[in-house]
Design an enzyme around this catalytic site. Structure first.
Site, PDB file in Angstrom:
ATOM      1  N   SER A  96      31.599  34.781  -2.905  1.00  0.00           N
ATOM      2  CA  SER A  96      30.439  35.416  -3.635  1.00  0.00           C
ATOM      3  C   SER A  96      30.479  36.860  -3.822  1.00  0.00           C
ATOM      4  O   SER A  96      31.355  37.800  -3.140  1.00  0.00           O
ATOM      5  CB  SER A  96      29.103  35.251  -2.772  1.00  0.00           C
ATOM      6  OG  SER A  96      28.061  35.629  -3.654  1.00  0.00           O
ATOM      7  N   TYR A 111      19.255  45.120   9.546  1.00  0.00           N
ATOM      8  CA  TYR A 111      20.358  45.356   8.434  1.00  0.00           C
ATOM      9  C   TYR A 111      20.819  46.685   8.545  1.00  0.00           C
ATOM     10  O   TYR A 111      22.229  47.096   8.686  1.00  0.00           O
ATOM     11  CB  TYR A 111      19.868  44.941   7.143  1.00  0.00           C
ATOM     12  CG  TYR A 111      20.919  44.990   5.944  1.00  0.00           C
ATOM     13  CD1 TYR A 111      21.947  43.992   5.767  1.00  0.00           C
ATOM     14  CD2 TYR A 111      21.049  46.101   5.221  1.00  0.00           C
ATOM     15  CE1 TYR A 111      22.943  44.001   4.966  1.00  0.00           C
ATOM     16  CE2 TYR A 111      21.975  46.129   4.215  1.00  0.00           C
ATOM     17  CZ  TYR A 111      23.042  45.423   3.932  1.00  0.00           C
ATOM     18  OH  TYR A 111      23.819  45.147   2.998  1.00  0.00           O
ATOM     19  N   ALA A 112      19.885  47.609   8.498  1.00  0.00           N
ATOM     20  CA  ALA A 112      20.254  49.192   8.306  1.00  0.00           C
ATOM     21  C   ALA A 112      21.048  49.531   9.962  1.00  0.00           C
ATOM     22  O   ALA A 112      21.951  49.996  10.032  1.00  0.00           O
ATOM     23  CB  ALA A 112      19.057  49.829   8.580  1.00  0.00           C
ATOM     24  N   LYS A 145      24.496  48.035   9.664  1.00  0.00           N
ATOM     25  CA  LYS A 145      25.431  48.967   8.518  1.00  0.00           C
ATOM     26  C   LYS A 145      25.561  50.386   9.204  1.00  0.00           C
ATOM     27  O   LYS A 145      26.753  50.719   8.757  1.00  0.00           O
ATOM     28  CB  LYS A 145      24.696  48.980   7.322  1.00  0.00           C
ATOM     29  CG  LYS A 145      24.611  47.533   6.572  1.00  0.00           C
ATOM     30  CD  LYS A 145      25.925  46.727   6.495  1.00  0.00           C
ATOM     31  CE  LYS A 145      26.219  45.635   5.899  1.00  0.00           C
ATOM     32  NZ  LYS A 145      27.536  44.751   5.917  1.00  0.00           N
ATOM     33  N   THR A 168      24.552  41.282  -6.986  1.00  0.00           N
ATOM     34  CA  THR A 168      25.294  39.954  -6.555  1.00  0.00           C
ATOM     35  C   THR A 168      23.905  38.979  -6.064  1.00  0.00           C
ATOM     36  O   THR A 168      22.889  39.779  -6.006  1.00  0.00           O
ATOM     37  CB  THR A 168      26.079  40.383  -5.337  1.00  0.00           C
ATOM     38  OG1 THR A 168      25.295  40.736  -4.409  1.00  0.00           O
ATOM     39  CG2 THR A 168      26.982  41.318  -5.528  1.00  0.00           C
TER      40      THR A 168
HETATM   41  N1  LIG Z   1      24.894  43.622  -2.809  1.00  0.00           N
HETATM   42  C1  LIG Z   1      24.673  44.861  -2.513  1.00  0.00           C
HETATM   43  O1  LIG Z   1      23.771  45.654  -3.252  1.00  0.00           O
HETATM   44  C2  LIG Z   1      25.091  45.471  -1.228  1.00  0.00           C
HETATM   45  C3  LIG Z   1      25.132  46.688  -0.960  1.00  0.00           C
HETATM   46  C4  LIG Z   1      25.489  47.259   0.109  1.00  0.00           C
HETATM   47  C5  LIG Z   1      26.278  46.646   0.921  1.00  0.00           C
HETATM   48  N2  LIG Z   1      26.427  45.407   0.734  1.00  0.00           N
HETATM   49  C6  LIG Z   1      27.395  44.481   1.671  1.00  0.00           C
HETATM   50  O2  LIG Z   1      28.512  44.192   0.855  1.00  0.00           O
HETATM   51  C7  LIG Z   1      29.009  42.953   1.465  1.00  0.00           C
HETATM   52  C8  LIG Z   1      28.952  41.879   0.393  1.00  0.00           C
HETATM   53  O3  LIG Z   1      27.769  41.519  -0.178  1.00  0.00           O
HETATM   54  P1  LIG Z   1      27.329  40.745  -1.328  1.00  0.00           P
HETATM   55  O4  LIG Z   1      26.638  41.476  -2.430  1.00  0.00           O
HETATM   56  O5  LIG Z   1      28.703  40.360  -2.034  1.00  0.00           O
HETATM   57  O6  LIG Z   1      26.748  39.262  -0.783  1.00  0.00           O
HETATM   58  P2  LIG Z   1      26.801  37.837  -1.083  1.00  0.00           P
HETATM   59  O7  LIG Z   1      25.663  37.256  -0.564  1.00  0.00           O
HETATM   60  O8  LIG Z   1      26.865  37.840  -2.736  1.00  0.00           O
HETATM   61  O9  LIG Z   1      28.162  37.217  -0.450  1.00  0.00           O
HETATM   62  C9  LIG Z   1      28.224  37.409   0.863  1.00  0.00           C
HETATM   63  C10 LIG Z   1      29.132  36.225   1.215  1.00  0.00           C
HETATM   64  O10 LIG Z   1      29.468  36.194   2.926  1.00  0.00           O
HETATM   65  C11 LIG Z   1      29.535  34.812   3.406  1.00  0.00           C
HETATM   66  N3  LIG Z   1      29.237  34.784   4.526  1.00  0.00           N
HETATM   67  C12 LIG Z   1      27.896  35.001   5.102  1.00  0.00           C
HETATM   68  N4  LIG Z   1      28.019  34.722   6.484  1.00  0.00           N
HETATM   69  C13 LIG Z   1      29.232  34.559   6.991  1.00  0.00           C
HETATM   70  C14 LIG Z   1      29.968  34.223   8.080  1.00  0.00           C
HETATM   71  N5  LIG Z   1      29.383  34.155   9.112  1.00  0.00           N
HETATM   72  N6  LIG Z   1      31.414  34.076   7.885  1.00  0.00           N
HETATM   73  C15 LIG Z   1      32.034  34.337   6.644  1.00  0.00           C
HETATM   74  N7  LIG Z   1      31.351  34.236   5.505  1.00  0.00           N
HETATM   75  C16 LIG Z   1      30.162  34.490   5.783  1.00  0.00           C
HETATM   76  C17 LIG Z   1      28.472  34.217   2.326  1.00  0.00           C
HETATM   77  O11 LIG Z   1      28.902  32.834   2.347  1.00  0.00           O
HETATM   78  C18 LIG Z   1      28.805  34.806   1.023  1.00  0.00           C
HETATM   79  O12 LIG Z   1      29.871  34.084   0.313  1.00  0.00           O
HETATM   80  C19 LIG Z   1      28.123  42.681   2.670  1.00  0.00           C
HETATM   81  O13 LIG Z   1      28.528  42.891   3.658  1.00  0.00           O
HETATM   82  C20 LIG Z   1      26.696  43.377   2.323  1.00  0.00           C
HETATM   83  O14 LIG Z   1      26.126  43.719   3.419  1.00  0.00           O
HETATM   84  C21 LIG Z   1      25.893  44.748  -0.634  1.00  0.00           C
END
Ligand SMILES: NC(=O)c1ccc[n+]([C@@H]2O[C@H](COP(=O)([O-])OP(=O)(O)OC[C@H]3O[C@@H](n4cnc5c(N)ncnc54)[C@H](O)[C@@H]3O)[C@@H](O)[C@H]2O)c1
Length: 248
Positions: A17, A157-158, A161, A192
């Site tokens: 994803s 979450y914070a 991170k 996303t």
């Molecule tokens: N989207 C944002 O705005 C944003 C902002 C800052 C940081 N992030 C970070 O970036 C990363 C990706 O975020 P995203 O927006 O693509 O999220 P998303 O929800 O689109 O995708 C996350 C993916 O992680 C997988 N996942 C969850 N738990 C898991 C586990 N235990 N083992 C393996 N896979 C697992 C899910 O199945 C999913 O496919 C995350 O770490 C998120 O915290 C995202």
């Protein structure tokens, strides 16, 4: 085939994803062979199929489980006869809620995936790189601008991170002598599925506060990951890079 990552093997967690999927696409475009790893195997397979199974393969992994991570490392090394030298920790979850009402479970789950998962993947894949005498490793960890914004309702979450930033810095100091660089990215609000659940009102506020006036695209994070993975970033180590459109 050519490109700045030609000949490299990459593993991306959370590859089913959002940012993880976009990262697989960009790393493959730049010449790497990519292992799309996710707890959701079907989603990881979709990523791999979309890229092309000559270049990408899927793996089922639960980053919060030592056994699962260990099994995946072993099967990858035996299949490819080498360790991946690009490791992207993109698996992550949110379980938002006010602190006074936060169930212990929601704290534990977010910790287990976001911080412990980053630890398990980093430790196991760094060990594999060192055991295989791999050269030029690059580990990229997904933190978040929330580590600095510390939003109400995101204590779990914070904290994870922020932890990822400290963890990254320690790892960069310990692994430098092995030629493995470790860096963190702090994305802003990226379009996303994770952000799809954020209320519209909050997203509008984010856009107003963001100097570029919009949310980011997953590809805009993936491009920075691909840069950090490449030799172009050969002197970047222990950094925490904000990719937020200027949002603070
Ligand atoms: N989207 C944002 O705005 C944003 C902002 C800052 C940081 N992030 C970070 O970036 C990363 C990706 O975020 P995203 O927006 O693509 O999220 P998303 O929800 O689109 O995708 C996350 C993916 O992680 C997988 N996942 C969850 N738990 C898991 C586990 N235990 N083992 C393996 N896979 C697992 C899910 O199945 C999913 O496919 C995350 O770490 C998120 O915290 C995202």
């Amino acid at each position: 085939m050519s490109g700045p990552l030609f000949g490299k093997l990459a593993i991306v967690t959370g590859a089913g994803s959002g940012i993880g999927r976009a990262t697989c696409r960009v790393l493959a475009r730049d010449g790497a062979k990519v292992i799309a790893a996710d707890r959701n195997l079907k989603a990881a397979e979709e990523t791999a199929n979309e890229i092309g199974t000559d270049v990408a393969s899927a793996a089922e992994i639960d980053v919060s489980s030592y056994e699962s991570v260990n099994k995946t490392v072993q099967s990858i090394v035996s299949k490819f006869q080498k360790a991946p030298t690009i490791v992207v920790n993109s698996a992550g979850i949110t379980r938002d809620g006010y602190l006074l009402k936060m169930p212990e479970r929601d704290y534990d789950d977010v910790y287990s995936v976001n911080l412990k998962g980053t630890f398990l993947i980093t430790q196991q894949f760094a060990k594999a790189m060192i055991a295989n005498d791999s050269k030029g490793g690059s580990i990229i960890n997904l933190s978040s601008i929330v580590a600095k914004m510390n939003n109400i309702g995101q204590a779990n979450y914070a904290a994870t991170k922020s932890g990822v930033i400290s963890f990254t810095e320690v790892a960069s100091k310990e692994f430098g002598k092995f030629g493995i660089r470790v860096n963190a990215i702090l994305p802003g609000y990226i379009n996303t599925p994770m952000v799809a659940v954020v209320p519209e009102k909050i997203k509008e506020q984010v856009k107003v506060r963001c100097p570029l006036g919009r949310l980011g695209k997953p590809e805009e994070i993936a491009e920075v990951i691909a840069f950090l993975a490449s030799e172009k970033a050969s002197y970047i180590n222990g950094a925490a890079i904000e990719v937020t459109g200027g949002l603070k």
